[in-house]
Scaffold this active site. Structure first.
Site, PDB file in Angstrom:
ATOM      1  N   ASP A   7       1.014  -1.484   0.336  1.00 45.44           N
ATOM      2  CA  ASP A   7       0.229   0.275  -0.102  1.00 45.44           C
ATOM      3  C   ASP A   7       0.911   1.218  -0.019  1.00 45.44           C
ATOM      4  OD1 ASP A   7      -2.212   1.966   0.265  1.00 45.44           O
ATOM      5  OD2 ASP A   7      -1.851   1.317   2.024  1.00 45.44           O
ATOM      6  N   ASP A   9      -0.449   5.300   0.878  1.00 42.29           N
ATOM      7  CA  ASP A   9      -0.939   6.218   1.885  1.00 42.29           C
ATOM      8  C   ASP A   9      -0.490   5.652   3.426  1.00 42.29           C
ATOM      9  OD1 ASP A   9      -1.246   8.470   0.657  1.00 42.29           O
ATOM     10  OD2 ASP A   9      -2.548   7.358  -0.192  1.00 42.29           O
ATOM     11  N   ASP A 165      -0.893  -0.931   5.645  1.00 38.57           N
ATOM     12  CA  ASP A 165      -1.592  -0.330   7.053  1.00 38.57           C
ATOM     13  C   ASP A 165      -2.880   0.279   7.788  1.00 38.57           C
ATOM     14  OD1 ASP A 165      -2.560   1.625   4.988  1.00 38.57           O
ATOM     15  OD2 ASP A 165      -2.542   3.070   7.042  1.00 38.57           O
TER      16      ASP A 165
END
Length: 220
Positions: A7, A9, A165
């Site tokens: 991922d 961001d 995250d």
């Protein structure tokens, strides 16, 4: 061939400050006030359209303004998406080690593809990634597994570990049949990271290589 899919961001980059700035510039244009950084950070992860839905709801604005506000946000954000953004500590060293160990790497994000590539290049790490799938690359976004599977296919990989995250990343990885390593310092919405499905977790990129090595034997 085995791959690592990241991922963006909240995983590779701490981008909330720039996203926050663009949100407040968007609100300021029409005198709609502003939102604090902590609030905006909780809106990140599902892509720009959902981000703006959450901004509109938080400020009690007319949902009919969604399209116009989305366009305004993108104008501000894409003008300079890396002014306040930083790489998380240890990211570049980890990427170099993965490359040296023969892993192929890609990015699966809900951020628009062009902005994602621009940010990766701005930080000098774009060359590590053989594929980038953004929120506008396909007709679907995460957590639809087609996004992660598209990265895997473009990398020519047989199996992949997904590193993210958030709950969105966890769901995407699970649906795509990939092992998932959770970066606990990003933008997840759960108060307790135990509530996020995961095969491993880490808070420091210095240990990620070891974490992925443990998951490699479980790759499907």
């Amino acid at each position: 061939m085995k791959a690592i899919i990241f991922d963006l961001d909240g995983t590779l980059i701490h981008s909330a400050p720039d996203i926050h700035a663009a949100v407040n510039k968007t609100l300021a244009e029409t005198g709609d006030g502003e939102l604090d950084l902590a609030t905006v950070a909780t809106f990140i992860g599902n892509g720009v359209p959902v981000l703006m839905e959450r901004v509109i709801a938080a400020r009690g604005l007319d949902p009919a303004r969604h399209a116009a506000m989305t366009a305004t946000f993108l104008k501000h954000y894409e003008a300079d998406p890396a002014t306040l953004t930083t790489l998380y500590p240890g990211v570049e060293d980890a990427l170099e080690q993965f490359r040296d160990e023969g892993w192929v790497m890609g990015v699966c994000t809900n951020k628009p593809e062009a902005a994602s590539r621009a940010i990766l290049d701005a930080f000098g790490i774009g060359h590590f990634f053989g594929a980038v799938v953004g929120g506008d690359t396909l007709d679907v976004r995460k957590p639809d597994p087609a996004t992660a599977l598209a990265v895997k296919e473009r990398l020519g990989a047989d199996a992949a570990v997904y590193v993210g995250d958030s709950e969105i990343d966890a769901e995407c990885a699970w649906k795509a049949g990939m092992r998932f390593a959770l970066f606990t310092e990003g933008y997840h919405r759960a108060e307790d990271v135990d509530d996020i499905p995961q095969d491993a977790r880490f808070s420091d990129f210095d240990v990620l290589v070891a974490v992925v090595a443990r998951l490699a034997d479980e790759l499907r």
